[in-house]
Design an enzyme around this catalytic site. Structure first.
Site, PDB file in Angstrom:
ATOM      1  N   ASP A  85     -16.305 -20.339 113.553  1.00  0.00           N
ATOM      2  CA  ASP A  85     -15.958 -18.918 113.429  1.00  0.00           C
ATOM      3  C   ASP A  85     -16.903 -18.025 114.228  1.00  0.00           C
ATOM      4  O   ASP A  85     -17.950 -18.468 114.694  1.00  0.00           O
ATOM      5  CB  ASP A  85     -15.958 -18.499 111.949  1.00  0.00           C
ATOM      6  CG  ASP A  85     -17.176 -19.017 111.193  1.00  0.00           C
ATOM      7  OD1 ASP A  85     -18.213 -19.264 111.810  1.00  0.00           O
ATOM      8  OD2 ASP A  85     -17.068 -19.179 109.960  1.00  0.00           O
ATOM      9  N   ASN A  92     -18.591 -18.209  97.014  1.00  0.00           N
ATOM     10  CA  ASN A  92     -17.245 -18.019  96.458  1.00  0.00           C
ATOM     11  C   ASN A  92     -16.308 -19.176  96.823  1.00  0.00           C
ATOM     12  O   ASN A  92     -15.116 -19.096  96.615  1.00  0.00           O
ATOM     13  CB  ASN A  92     -16.647 -16.688  96.937  1.00  0.00           C
ATOM     14  CG  ASN A  92     -16.442 -16.650  98.451  1.00  0.00           C
ATOM     15  OD1 ASN A  92     -16.798 -17.590  99.152  1.00  0.00           O
ATOM     16  ND2 ASN A  92     -15.864 -15.569  98.940  1.00  0.00           N
ATOM     17  N   HIS A 137     -15.746 -20.353  99.895  1.00  0.00           N
ATOM     18  CA  HIS A 137     -15.098 -20.291 101.209  1.00  0.00           C
ATOM     19  C   HIS A 137     -15.626 -21.366 102.151  1.00  0.00           C
ATOM     20  O   HIS A 137     -16.743 -21.860 101.994  1.00  0.00           O
ATOM     21  CB  HIS A 137     -15.205 -18.888 101.829  1.00  0.00           C
ATOM     22  CG  HIS A 137     -16.535 -18.548 102.412  1.00  0.00           C
ATOM     23  ND1 HIS A 137     -16.875 -17.259 102.773  1.00  0.00           N
ATOM     24  CD2 HIS A 137     -17.627 -19.289 102.718  1.00  0.00           C
ATOM     25  CE1 HIS A 137     -18.095 -17.249 103.266  1.00  0.00           C
ATOM     26  NE2 HIS A 137     -18.563 -18.460 103.250  1.00  0.00           N
ATOM     27  N   GLU A 173     -11.448 -17.278 102.942  1.00  0.00           N
ATOM     28  CA  GLU A 173     -11.914 -16.727 101.673  1.00  0.00           C
ATOM     29  C   GLU A 173     -10.903 -17.070 100.567  1.00  0.00           C
ATOM     30  O   GLU A 173      -9.744 -17.364 100.864  1.00  0.00           O
ATOM     31  CB  GLU A 173     -12.036 -15.201 101.784  1.00  0.00           C
ATOM     32  CG  GLU A 173     -12.953 -14.706 102.913  1.00  0.00           C
ATOM     33  CD  GLU A 173     -14.437 -14.839 102.590  1.00  0.00           C
ATOM     34  OE1 GLU A 173     -14.804 -15.593 101.673  1.00  0.00           O
ATOM     35  OE2 GLU A 173     -15.233 -14.176 103.279  1.00  0.00           O
TER      36      GLU A 173
HETATM   37  P1  PGA Z   1     -25.101 -20.168 104.226  1.00  0.00           P
HETATM   38  O1  PGA Z   1     -23.564 -19.884 104.440  1.00  0.00           O
HETATM   39  O2  PGA Z   1     -25.366 -21.505 104.824  1.00  0.00           O
HETATM   40  O3  PGA Z   1     -25.815 -19.073 104.943  1.00  0.00           O
HETATM   41  O4  PGA Z   1     -25.343 -20.170 102.753  1.00  0.00           O
HETATM   42  C1  PGA Z   1     -22.650 -20.879 104.182  1.00  0.00           C
HETATM   43  C2  PGA Z   1     -21.255 -20.306 104.225  1.00  0.00           C
HETATM   44  O5  PGA Z   1     -21.070 -19.140 103.836  1.00  0.00           O
HETATM   45  O6  PGA Z   1     -20.339 -21.024 104.625  1.00  0.00           O
END
Ligand code: PGA
Length: 241
Positions: free
Chosen positions: A67, A136, A138, A143
């Site tokens: 992404d 959450n 995702h 999401e």
């Molecule tokens: P993070 O993000 O590694 O910064 O916790 C992971 C994600 O949101 O996929």
């Protein structure tokens, strides 16, 4: 899913690097699916180390990132493209033309998503996809929602994601509200998936991913439908399973 729990983050990074090295040994021109955020940083450090030691050769590899924020230039320090350059690409022998990314500055987000999806279809499928998980549930910017999107699309960040990503920006208003992301179908079409989750703030999401219903309430739960997905956890992230 093949779940493994480790004592330290260094052990997780070494195990993740092993996954990559195994794929690269078998297929030097592998297509790697990469992710950003705090989670993969140590893995990229470990991979850079393997590369310096002559144990990982990226000269024929293609990479596709999950992404990119929409509206942010590739050379902007907040972009995922910049993150990848500093954390991995500058440290390994990858060819710049083999690095594939959604263009955060594309005016027509939908057309850019179609272009990225087609580029991946032409070179793919992804041999190994690295993933983190949001608090959450995702993956990428897929999401929680009633309906999941299959292909690359321009996503609205969930409120929880804006709050979680706030730490990388001066002000909450600066966090982009949209991002171009691989869809769930794109992610699941990878031959092998490697998810890493660490820390107690991921324990709830990890529980939902592994033990909850397979639904859009926790997008990562769909990884259970994949035939070759591994999950590397520390004891904090594994606390509820
Ligand atoms: P993070 O993000 O590694 O910064 O916790 C992971 C994600 O949101 O996929």
């Amino acid at each position: 899913m093949n779940v493994k729990v480790f004592k330290t983050q260094a052990e997780i990074a070494a195990a993740a690097a092993d996954f990559f090295c195994e794929v690269l040994l078998k297929k030097p021109n592998a297509v790697l699916g990469l992710s950003t955020g705090s989670t993969p940083m140590l893995t990229y450090e470990a991979l850079a180390g393997r590369s310096a030691a002559g144990l990982a050769d990226f000269s024929a590899v293609h990479t596709f990132n999950l992404d990119e924020y929409w509206g942010i230039a590739p050379e902007d320090e907040q972009s995922y493209r910049y993150f990848m350059q500093k954390r991995l690409f500058d440290k390994v022998n990858i060819r710049p033309e083999n690095i594939h990314f959604p263009d955060g500055l594309a005016e027509d987000a939908q057309a850019e998503c179609a272009r990225y999806e087609a580029e991946l279809a032409a070179l793919g499928p992804v041999d190994l996809q690295l993933l983190g998980i949001g608090r959450n549930g995702h993956i990428g910017f897929n999401e929680p929602a009633e309906k999941m999107r299959a292909k690359c699309f321009c996503a609205e960040l969930a409120e929880a994601t804006i709050k979680a990503n706030r730490r990388f920006f001066a002000r909450e208003e600066d966090v982009p509200r949209r991002a171009l992301t691989m869809g769930l179908g794109t992610i699941l079409s990878a031959k092998k998936i490697l998810m890493i989750a660490t820390g107690e703030n991921k324990a709830g999401a990890v529980y939902s991913m592994l033990r909850g219903e397979i639904s859009g309430k926790c997008p990562a739960s769909f990884l259970r439908t994949h035939g070759d997905a591994a999950v590397l956890l520390d004891e904090y992230a594994a606390a509820l399973i």
